[in-house]
Design a protein around this motif. Structure first.
Motif, mmCIF file in Angstrom:
data_model
loop_
_atom_site.group_PDB
_atom_site.id
_atom_site.type_symbol
_atom_site.label_atom_id
_atom_site.label_comp_id
_atom_site.label_asym_id
_atom_site.label_seq_id
_atom_site.Cartn_x
_atom_site.Cartn_y
_atom_site.Cartn_z
ATOM 1 N N HIS A 18 0.837 -1.196 0.000
ATOM 2 C CA HIS A 18 0.000 0.000 0.000
ATOM 3 C C HIS A 18 0.870 1.242 0.000
ATOM 4 O O HIS A 18 1.902 1.296 0.663
ATOM 5 C CB HIS A 18 -0.909 0.008 1.228
ATOM 6 C CG HIS A 18 -1.625 1.310 1.432
ATOM 7 N ND1 HIS A 18 -2.610 1.753 0.570
ATOM 8 C CD2 HIS A 18 -1.487 2.279 2.383
ATOM 9 C CE1 HIS A 18 -3.047 2.931 0.991
ATOM 10 N NE2 HIS A 18 -2.394 3.273 2.068
ATOM 11 N N GLN A 73 -2.360 -4.256 3.046
ATOM 12 C CA GLN A 73 -0.909 -4.115 3.147
ATOM 13 C C GLN A 73 -0.262 -5.401 3.675
ATOM 14 O O GLN A 73 -0.653 -5.944 4.708
ATOM 15 C CB GLN A 73 -0.569 -2.948 4.084
ATOM 16 C CG GLN A 73 0.870 -2.887 4.567
ATOM 17 C CD GLN A 73 1.861 -2.645 3.441
ATOM 18 O OE1 GLN A 73 1.504 -2.187 2.371
ATOM 19 N NE2 GLN A 73 3.124 -2.941 3.691
ATOM 20 N N CYS A 86 -1.076 1.791 -5.169
ATOM 21 C CA CYS A 86 -0.509 0.565 -4.605
ATOM 22 C C CYS A 86 0.248 -0.205 -5.690
ATOM 23 O O CYS A 86 0.048 0.015 -6.877
ATOM 24 C CB CYS A 86 -1.615 -0.310 -4.021
ATOM 25 S SG CYS A 86 -2.504 0.463 -2.635
#
Length: 346
Positions: free
Chosen positions: A282, A296, A332
């Motif tokens: 992320h 993440q 991302c």
């Protein structure tokens, strides 16, 4: 002493290299379209009630977006080359180093470029035609003369730059509607609607004092001033769209080239999917998606998708077919890892 860049640092360098080029290519395409517009021809067709003819006279051709195609192709190939360069040395059972190269003519690579570019450009042109048709029909229905209606769509030629400014050419249909609504608010003379306009984040704030004075004095804004205000608002939205396309297409091209770069080595038999994993990384930003924050560090196999909290399956960030709620504005990335022990054992 040389410092080895992290995968994220290398990715950010690629973004800084290709994102401005894609953004500029989109603006170049719009400038090319507007530079060939002859207002008189559009007005003549509107005087005959020929809206289709007026749209054809604007020459909204897909060929105008070839610079955008080329910029995306360069980002895609740049990402592919970087992907194979980052792969640590692979060796065969005899200890000889295996040569890995990015193949831009690979069938999968060519198919992605062709399909992605075709869908993007076709979508832009079709959406543009819808926006322009809606604006022309609304202007005529409102009682505006053909010249005023056409000018509101294509903008005016600046005496300073020689380029058309304002108008809605290049805007998405939703953005064109924002401009139409803003014009209605400014022409209304209604203090509540004028205040609504002042809530628009992409407005040109240099006009705020004039609008506040109109609210205070209870007087409507002159039509020529409204044209100037909405023209600057439209230009701001066009910049926003260029920024959005530049970011989205850069990440889409880089994400696809990384995935395809690994697949090319697997097709050659030098790498095996079961020995590669992907990790979701992320990127913090002002308006981060909560779902992507929760993703993440999520690790999946190469041929497995990441799983968003809402159940959306994402092969990699900005992959084809992923809903816009997970792609637009997303920064991302996926980091790929080769598990060498298993690879060597095999």
């Amino acid at each position: 002493m040389l410092v080895r860049l992290t995968p994220r640092q290398r990715f950010e360098i690629l973004v800084s290299q290709f994102e401005p080029a894609i953004r500029a290519a989109f603006i170049e395409a719009i400038d090319d379209i507007t530079s060939y517009i002859v207002l008189r021809r559009i007005v003549e067709r509107l005087e005959r009630g020929d809206v289709n003819g007026a749209i054809r006279a604007m020459h909204l051709d897909e060929a105008a977006f070839r610079p955008l195609d080329e910029a995306i192709r360069q980002a895609f190939n740049g990402g592919g080359v970087d992907t194979v360069e980052q792969m640590p040395a692979l060796r065969d059972p005899f200890g000889h180093r295996i040569v890995v190269r990015w193949d831009a003519r690979n069938l999968t690579a060519e198919r992605w470029l062709q399909e992605h570019s075709a869908q993007l450009v076709t979508g832009i042109v079709q959406d543009q035609q819808i926006a322009i048709r809606t604006a022309l029909e609304a202007g005529l229905a409102h009682g505006d003369d053909p010249t005023k209606t056409a000018t509101a769509v294509v903008g005016r030629i600046s005496t300073i730059t020689g380029r058309r400014e304002g108008g809605i050419v290049g805007l998405a249909s939703t953005q064109a509607q924002y401009v139409a609504t803003a014009r209605e608010e400014l022409l209304s003379g209604d203090p509540a609607q004028l205040r609504n306009y002042l809530e628009r984040t992409r407005r040109d704030r240099r006009f705020d004092k004039r609008i506040l004075a109109a609210i205070r004095d209870g007087k409507p804004l002159p039509a020529p001033l409204v044209d100037r205000i909405t023209g600057r608002y439209s230009d701001s939205l066009l910049k926003l769209r260029a920024d959005t396309i530049g970011l989205h297409e850069t990440f889409a091209a880089l994400g696809a080239s990384k995935d395809i770069g690994f697949r090319q080595q697997m097709e050659k038999g030098t790498l095996h999917a079961q020995h590669v994993t992907k990790t979701w990384k992320h990127t913090p930003q002002e308006r981060s998606r909560l779902q992507h924050i929760r993703m993440q560090g999520q690790v999946v196999g190469f041929d497995q998708p990441f799983m968003a909290p809402d159940g959306t399956q994402i092969p990699y960030p900005h992959a084809p077919g992923v809903p816009a709620k997970h792609t637009l504005g997303c920064k991302c990335l996926a980091e790929y890892k080769i598990h060498f022990v298993a690879q060597l054992v095999r």
